[in-house]
Design a protein around this motif. Sequence first.
Motif, mmCIF file in Angstrom:
data_model
loop_
_atom_site.group_PDB
_atom_site.id
_atom_site.type_symbol
_atom_site.label_atom_id
_atom_site.label_comp_id
_atom_site.label_asym_id
_atom_site.label_seq_id
_atom_site.Cartn_x
_atom_site.Cartn_y
_atom_site.Cartn_z
ATOM 1 N N THR A 168 -3.581 5.447 9.100
ATOM 2 C CA THR A 168 -3.564 5.678 7.656
ATOM 3 C C THR A 168 -3.711 4.364 6.904
ATOM 4 O O THR A 168 -4.445 4.277 5.918
ATOM 5 C CB THR A 168 -2.271 6.399 7.242
ATOM 6 N N THR A 169 -3.043 3.317 7.357
ATOM 7 C CA THR A 169 -3.162 2.004 6.723
ATOM 8 C C THR A 169 -4.593 1.495 6.790
ATOM 9 O O THR A 169 -5.151 1.049 5.778
ATOM 10 C CB THR A 169 -2.210 0.998 7.396
ATOM 11 N N ILE B 213 2.432 6.427 3.882
ATOM 12 C CA ILE B 213 2.767 5.017 4.111
ATOM 13 C C ILE B 213 3.318 4.462 2.813
ATOM 14 O O ILE B 213 2.845 4.772 1.724
ATOM 15 C CB ILE B 213 1.566 4.182 4.617
ATOM 16 N N GLY C 121 1.817 4.951 11.135
ATOM 17 C CA GLY C 121 0.951 4.796 9.969
ATOM 18 C C GLY C 121 -0.168 3.793 10.154
ATOM 19 O O GLY C 121 -0.782 3.371 9.177
ATOM 20 N N LYS C 122 -0.462 3.411 11.374
ATOM 21 C CA LYS C 122 -1.519 2.421 11.631
ATOM 22 C C LYS C 122 -2.880 2.926 11.160
ATOM 23 O O LYS C 122 -3.587 2.236 10.427
ATOM 24 C CB LYS C 122 -1.587 2.087 13.127
ATOM 25 N N LEU D 157 -2.902 -4.859 14.370
ATOM 26 C CA LEU D 157 -1.942 -3.957 13.736
ATOM 27 C C LEU D 157 -1.463 -3.011 14.831
ATOM 28 O O LEU D 157 -2.260 -2.275 15.415
ATOM 29 C CB LEU D 157 -2.623 -3.177 12.609
ATOM 30 N N LEU E 53 -5.801 5.114 -2.640
ATOM 31 C CA LEU E 53 -4.544 4.372 -2.774
ATOM 32 C C LEU E 53 -3.776 4.950 -3.948
ATOM 33 O O LEU E 53 -4.321 5.104 -5.038
ATOM 34 C CB LEU E 53 -4.809 2.891 -3.054
ATOM 35 N N ILE F 44 -7.240 0.819 3.691
ATOM 36 C CA ILE F 44 -7.895 -0.479 3.494
ATOM 37 C C ILE F 44 -9.408 -0.310 3.442
ATOM 38 O O ILE F 44 -10.087 -0.938 2.629
ATOM 39 C CB ILE F 44 -7.481 -1.459 4.609
ATOM 40 N N LEU G 59 0.821 -1.207 0.000
ATOM 41 C CA LEU G 59 0.000 0.000 0.000
ATOM 42 C C LEU G 59 0.856 1.259 0.000
ATOM 43 O O LEU G 59 1.904 1.318 0.637
ATOM 44 C CB LEU G 59 -0.904 0.025 1.229
ATOM 45 N N ARG G 60 0.392 2.232 -0.734
ATOM 46 C CA ARG G 60 0.966 3.575 -0.684
ATOM 47 C C ARG G 60 -0.217 4.522 -0.680
ATOM 48 O O ARG G 60 -1.010 4.544 -1.618
ATOM 49 C CB ARG G 60 1.879 3.844 -1.870
ATOM 50 N N PRO H 160 3.224 -1.077 3.256
ATOM 51 C CA PRO H 160 2.768 -2.083 4.211
ATOM 52 C C PRO H 160 1.883 -3.131 3.529
ATOM 53 O O PRO H 160 1.127 -2.816 2.610
ATOM 54 C CB PRO H 160 1.982 -1.292 5.255
ATOM 55 N N SER H 161 2.007 -4.356 3.965
ATOM 56 C CA SER H 161 1.183 -5.459 3.471
ATOM 57 C C SER H 161 0.692 -6.258 4.665
ATOM 58 O O SER H 161 1.400 -6.372 5.664
ATOM 59 C CB SER H 161 1.990 -6.380 2.556
#
Length: 72
Positions: free
Chosen positions: A51-52, A26, A48-49, A41, A62, A56, A16-17, A29-30
């Motif tokens: 934001t991730t 971010i 960046g938790k 997580l 994305l 998602i 992910l970006r 992260p995968s």
Amino acid sequence: MVVDTVTRAALEASNLRAGYLGHAVIFGPSLRAEAGEITALFGHNGAGKTTTLKAIAGLLPLYDGSVCLFGD
């Protein structure tokens, strides 16, 4: 909808970006969560938790990467 939970992850996010106002915060992260599992997580402040998770959930665009829910 019939879902084959043996071979497919319930949730899979790859490379992910994402970020805010056109600026990525971010980078790569995968994660993969299997059906019936509890997944966490965690990390330090500013890692960046949030934001991730927003990326998602589709709350942030994305810039790169992919999110699949039961293979879709």
